[in-house]
Design an enzyme around this catalytic site. Structure first.
Site, short mmCIF file in Angstrom:
data_model
loop_
_atom_site.label_atom_id
_atom_site.label_comp_id
_atom_site.label_asym_id
_atom_site.label_seq_id
_atom_site.Cartn_x
_atom_site.Cartn_y
_atom_site.Cartn_z
N TYR A 83 0.83 -1.20 0.00
CA TYR A 83 0.00 0.00 0.00
C TYR A 83 0.87 1.26 0.00
CZ TYR A 83 -3.88 3.11 1.25
OH TYR A 83 -4.83 4.10 1.25
N ARG A 123 0.89 9.95 13.91
CA ARG A 123 0.53 10.45 12.59
C ARG A 123 -0.37 11.64 12.84
NH1 ARG A 123 -0.58 7.01 8.57
NH2 ARG A 123 1.25 5.74 8.62
#
Lengths: 335, 335
Positions: free
Chosen positions: A157, A287
């Site tokens: 991904y 994140r």
């Protein structure tokens, strides 16, 4: 005169827009907005993770069409804009067939860029915060090059999306194609896949099913959660605006997994238990988007706080899990 | 009995080996070694940067065959090992058509992995030190994830190779394919493309043509230079060994561009002038392999020092630039 008349026939009032992955979670909300503003929308989806139910409410609309098609194969269409969302986006789904994930990201993006070039359409790539990997900079700005493992189990991904970005810029530089790149951070909302292993859908489904909330690692890793209508607004501003990107689209509000569990408890079930499990390989520790660029150049920022957005998702999940009579497919609350 | 005899017919003495990109600089030296040890060698090359001249000395050998074919298209062959080298490797060449470079790295590698899976062959990917990008760790170990710009002008090669590594590991994990990954650092030697913009070939060609040596930036960026026979030995040890990799294959001897210019002056022309030019975008500042892993697990390390290897390359370049009568194509000095 005949030619002029014929060309006049080709003119349409609204835009013709292609949304690949348009039957998916984010795609279907985008389609709702585009249809609502009067565009002619074509959805291309192989229904690997997308669901017909997400767009069925448009089936009677002459301005809507759904084509069951895999972007790994070329397709010829005539549109003005291409929103390219097609790709499984949750680890459970994209790890299912890693080679297929790379093909979708690379060959699928190649096909859609080729189509855009052929018909002169503007092309928007939905990339991902995963291009930053397990970031060494916090929060992440768009100029950060990332910290990605090229040979790990998530790489299909991460590297696939990085290569999709490269292709998009190469078509822009080489063929003068009008392109846009969005890097999407964690998003939640109605129509999310229930069992895709993502933390928000996990927690909500677990709390509704009276199962313990599973926290991986020590629960101190952080994420930022964006309500889907905020993201859709950002994608449309990016497509309509003058800037290529890449732009971070995400909510900078940062939560640890334990804080998120608390919000879910408050929203659904104060007695929900928390269970700790071993962390998975390559799971990023933190994140959080720096959205300065999107604020300045797109005039965009998220509006829906987690405590406001979560109940809207819970309503939808409750209907789908417990099979309530009311259809969940038209859930457009908060947009 | 007939079946047994038929199967007996299929047994061969030497190995059947496919070398994609086998008419290129590194590939042709590898082919020389494989043919010399008695293998049946098939070269697949589209001759974009490869040259027939590099392998023409094998054309009369029944154990050698060359097929003009682009790995972006599938091909069916029966071999025991696949050395997958096919891809333009110098910035001048891989930037020429960035989209084609990504296709070669991703679709080409997919095709060769698919072939390897189908016929049960062992597969070796030649990756690159470019996967480390402009590295923040020095020297680079194989566990370092790199610092690569996903949207720059070099990304077609860097991201393409990273995705090729991902695909290789995904085939290994998912289909149990026997794979090997080499990360190749700067290599030089006879048969290198003369005008590929790489610093060693640049300097040597410039010195021979009595042109000034062009140094980009301040000349203090460093590179490590490996003689081609050392690399070929490393690739063969990796293919025959028990370890998957990735392995760095390079010479840890570190030179600044100015030091390299000095060696070229000493070797070719003490009066060669040096000219400074502006640096190109994304050019890495330093690059030096940590080869501990290859030393320990492959028993490999480079043997040819720059001052010994460079004269062998100069002899070949002199012949090709000035069209000396002696053919340069059988240049195997130093192997």
């Amino acid at each position: 005169m005949l030619v002029a008349a014929a060309i006049f026939c080709l003119k349409r009032k609204g835009l013709r827009v292609l949304v690949t992955g348009g039957a998916g979670f984010v795609g279907s909300h985008l389609v709702d907005r585009l249809v609502a503003r009067g565009d002619s929308v074509i959805v291309v989806d192989n229904l690997f993770t997308g669901r017909k139910e997400n767009v069925m409410h448009h089936f009677g609309n002459p301005n809507f069409e759904m084509i069951r098609h895999d972007v790994v194969e070329p397709i010829l269409l005539e549109v003005d804009q291409i929103y390219h969302l097609a790709c499984p986006a949750s680890p459970v789904h994209y790890k299912y067939n890693p080679v297929k994930t790379i093909k979708t990201n690379v060959v699928g993006t190649l096909n859609m860029l080729g189509l855009a070039k052929r018909i002169g359409a503007r092309f928007l790539l939905t990339s991902t915060s995963e291009v930053y990997g397990d970031p060494l900079q916090h929060p992440q700005v768009e100029t950060y090059w990332g910290n990605v493992n090229p040979i790990g189990v998530r790489s299909c991904y991460d590297e696939g999306k990085r290569t999709a970005e490269t292709l998009t810029m190469d078509y822009h530089r080489g063929a003068n194609l009008e392109v846009r790149i969005a890097r999407i951070f964690n998003t939640y909302g109605p129509r999310m896949c229930i069992d895709d292993g993502r933390v928000v859908s996990n927690f909500v489904a677990q709390a509704l099913r009276k199962e313990p909330l599973t926290v991986y690692g020590d629960g101190k890793q952080t994420r930022s959660f964006q309500y889907v209508s905020d993201l859709v607004e950002g994608l449309m501003r990016l497509m309509e605006g003058d800037h290529i990107g890449p732009f971070n689209l995400g909510n900078p509000g940062e939560f640890t997994m334990l804080e998120l569990a608390k919000v879910v408890q408050d929203t659904i079930d104060p007695n929900a238990r928390i269970e700790f499990r071993e962390n998975t390989q390559d799971d990023p520790h933190k994140r959080k988007p720096d959205i300065t660029k999107a604020k300045e150049q797109l005039g965009w920022e998220p509006k829906i706080a987690l405590r406001d957005g979560l109940p809207l998702m819970v309503t939808d999940f409750r209907k789908r899990i417990f099979g309530d009579q009311d259809s969940a497919t038209t859930a457009t609350e908060g947009q």
